[in-house]
Design a protein around this motif. Structure first.
Motif, PDB file in Angstrom:
ATOM      1  N   TRP A  42       1.825 -12.676   1.033  1.00 30.08           N
ATOM      2  CA  TRP A  42       3.281 -12.763   1.009  1.00 30.08           C
ATOM      3  C   TRP A  42       3.910 -11.378   1.127  1.00 30.08           C
ATOM      4  N   LEU A  43       3.352 -10.386   0.418  1.00 30.62           N
ATOM      5  CA  LEU A  43       3.883  -9.021   0.511  1.00 30.62           C
ATOM      6  C   LEU A  43       3.693  -8.444   1.911  1.00 30.62           C
ATOM      7  N   ILE A  44       2.561  -8.738   2.533  1.00 31.19           N
ATOM      8  CA  ILE A  44       2.317  -8.239   3.896  1.00 31.19           C
ATOM      9  C   ILE A  44       3.336  -8.842   4.861  1.00 31.19           C
ATOM     10  N   GLU A  45       3.621 -10.140   4.708  1.00 34.84           N
ATOM     11  CA  GLU A  45       4.636 -10.768   5.558  1.00 34.84           C
ATOM     12  C   GLU A  45       6.030 -10.219   5.268  1.00 34.84           C
ATOM     13  N   LEU A  46       6.322 -10.020   3.995  1.00 34.10           N
ATOM     14  CA  LEU A  46       7.631  -9.503   3.604  1.00 34.10           C
ATOM     15  C   LEU A  46       7.843  -8.089   4.129  1.00 34.10           C
ATOM     16  N   TYR A  47       6.802  -7.275   4.061  1.00 35.79           N
ATOM     17  CA  TYR A  47       6.875  -5.885   4.520  1.00 35.79           C
ATOM     18  C   TYR A  47       6.795  -5.792   6.038  1.00 35.79           C
ATOM     19  N   SER A  48       6.343  -6.848   6.679  1.00 33.34           N
ATOM     20  CA  SER A  48       6.179  -6.920   8.143  1.00 33.34           C
ATOM     21  C   SER A  48       5.224  -5.863   8.668  1.00 33.34           C
ATOM     22  N   SER A  49       4.115  -5.681   7.975  1.00 29.66           N
ATOM     23  CA  SER A  49       3.149  -4.690   8.453  1.00 29.66           C
ATOM     24  C   SER A  49       2.368  -5.281   9.611  1.00 29.66           C
ATOM     25  N   THR A  50       2.238  -4.495  10.675  1.00 32.72           N
ATOM     26  CA  THR A  50       1.557  -4.961  11.887  1.00 32.72           C
ATOM     27  C   THR A  50       0.279  -4.185  12.175  1.00 32.72           C
ATOM     28  N   ASN A  51       0.052  -3.087  11.468  1.00 34.91           N
ATOM     29  CA  ASN A  51      -1.168  -2.323  11.709  1.00 34.91           C
ATOM     30  C   ASN A  51      -1.681  -1.746  10.393  1.00 34.91           C
ATOM     31  N   GLY A  52      -2.788  -1.065  10.458  1.00 38.08           N
ATOM     32  CA  GLY A  52      -3.423  -0.524   9.259  1.00 38.08           C
ATOM     33  C   GLY A  52      -2.605   0.559   8.575  1.00 38.08           C
ATOM     34  N   GLU A  53      -1.868   1.338   9.350  1.00 36.41           N
ATOM     35  CA  GLU A  53      -1.062   2.411   8.762  1.00 36.41           C
ATOM     36  C   GLU A  53       0.068   1.846   7.906  1.00 36.41           C
ATOM     37  N   GLU A  54       0.713   0.805   8.405  1.00 39.54           N
ATOM     38  CA  GLU A  54       1.777   0.182   7.621  1.00 39.54           C
ATOM     39  C   GLU A  54       1.218  -0.538   6.394  1.00 39.54           C
ATOM     40  N   LEU A  55       0.020  -1.075   6.520  1.00 47.75           N
ATOM     41  CA  LEU A  55      -0.626  -1.710   5.374  1.00 47.75           C
ATOM     42  C   LEU A  55      -0.961  -0.670   4.310  1.00 47.75           C
ATOM     43  N   ARG A  56      -1.402   0.514   4.724  1.00 42.56           N
ATOM     44  CA  ARG A  56      -1.673   1.602   3.766  1.00 42.56           C
ATOM     45  C   ARG A  56      -0.380   2.056   3.080  1.00 42.56           C
ATOM     46  N   ASP A  57       0.724   2.082   3.832  1.00 43.25           N
ATOM     47  CA  ASP A  57       2.016   2.415   3.221  1.00 43.25           C
ATOM     48  C   ASP A  57       2.383   1.401   2.140  1.00 43.25           C
ATOM     49  N   LEU A  58       2.125   0.125   2.412  1.00 43.65           N
ATOM     50  CA  LEU A  58       2.393  -0.920   1.430  1.00 43.65           C
ATOM     51  C   LEU A  58       1.508  -0.755   0.201  1.00 43.65           C
ATOM     52  N   GLU A  59       0.229  -0.427   0.416  1.00 43.97           N
ATOM     53  CA  GLU A  59      -0.670  -0.175  -0.718  1.00 43.97           C
ATOM     54  C   GLU A  59      -0.180   0.987  -1.565  1.00 43.97           C
ATOM     55  N   THR A  60       0.255   2.054  -0.919  1.00 41.08           N
ATOM     56  CA  THR A  60       0.760   3.220  -1.640  1.00 41.08           C
ATOM     57  C   THR A  60       2.015   2.873  -2.430  1.00 41.08           C
ATOM     58  N   LEU A  61       2.920   2.143  -1.808  1.00 45.31           N
ATOM     59  CA  LEU A  61       4.145   1.719  -2.493  1.00 45.31           C
ATOM     60  C   LEU A  61       3.829   0.854  -3.700  1.00 45.31           C
ATOM     61  N   LEU A  62       2.905  -0.078  -3.544  1.00 50.62           N
ATOM     62  CA  LEU A  62       2.527  -0.954  -4.645  1.00 50.62           C
ATOM     63  C   LEU A  62       1.839  -0.174  -5.760  1.00 50.62           C
ATOM     64  N   ALA A  63       0.939   0.738  -5.411  1.00 43.55           N
ATOM     65  CA  ALA A  63       0.230   1.523  -6.429  1.00 43.55           C
ATOM     66  C   ALA A  63       1.187   2.426  -7.196  1.00 43.55           C
ATOM     67  N   LEU A  64       2.099   3.081  -6.503  1.00 43.55           N
ATOM     68  CA  LEU A  64       3.031   3.986  -7.183  1.00 43.55           C
ATOM     69  C   LEU A  64       4.038   3.226  -8.041  1.00 43.55           C
ATOM     70  N   SER A  65       4.511   2.085  -7.558  1.00 42.29           N
ATOM     71  CA  SER A  65       5.462   1.331  -8.373  1.00 42.29           C
ATOM     72  C   SER A  65       4.778   0.730  -9.599  1.00 42.29           C
TER      73      SER A  65
END
Length: 91
Positions: A42-65
């Motif tokens: 659900w978070l991947i769909e919400l963030y609209s990540s289409t590649n590995g770099e955007e997925l890593r950005d989402l991981e970083t955002l989730l880890a820091l928050s």
């Protein structure tokens, strides 16, 4: 201690603690918070990540928050305990 110094030290602690815990969770994902697969998708769909770099950005955002929430909870718990123990009359 002066209030300005106390606020500066508290802010520094929160920033450094968040960065350190976030870095630790990114370096060792098996020790960090684990989300259910449905929430992750659900978070991947919400963030609209289409590649590995955007997925890593989402991981970083989730880890820091998540790290910020943990550090703030520990800080407030420590502050509450300190205030309770510091104002007890000596018996």
């Amino acid at each position: 201690m002066k209030p300005t110094t106390t606020r500066f030290m508290l802010g520094t602690w929160v920033l450094a603690g968040t960065a350190a815990l976030g870095h630790f969770w990114l370096a060792r994902p098996d020790l960090g918070p684990q989300l259910p697969p449905a929430v992750s998708l659900w978070l991947i769909e919400l963030y609209s990540s289409t590649n590995g770099e955007e997925l890593r950005d989402l991981e970083t955002l989730l880890a820091l928050s998540s790290a910020l929430v943990v550090i703030l909870a520990l800080t407030f718990a420590g502050w509450f305990i300190f205030r309770r123990c510091a104002h007890r009359p000596a018996s």
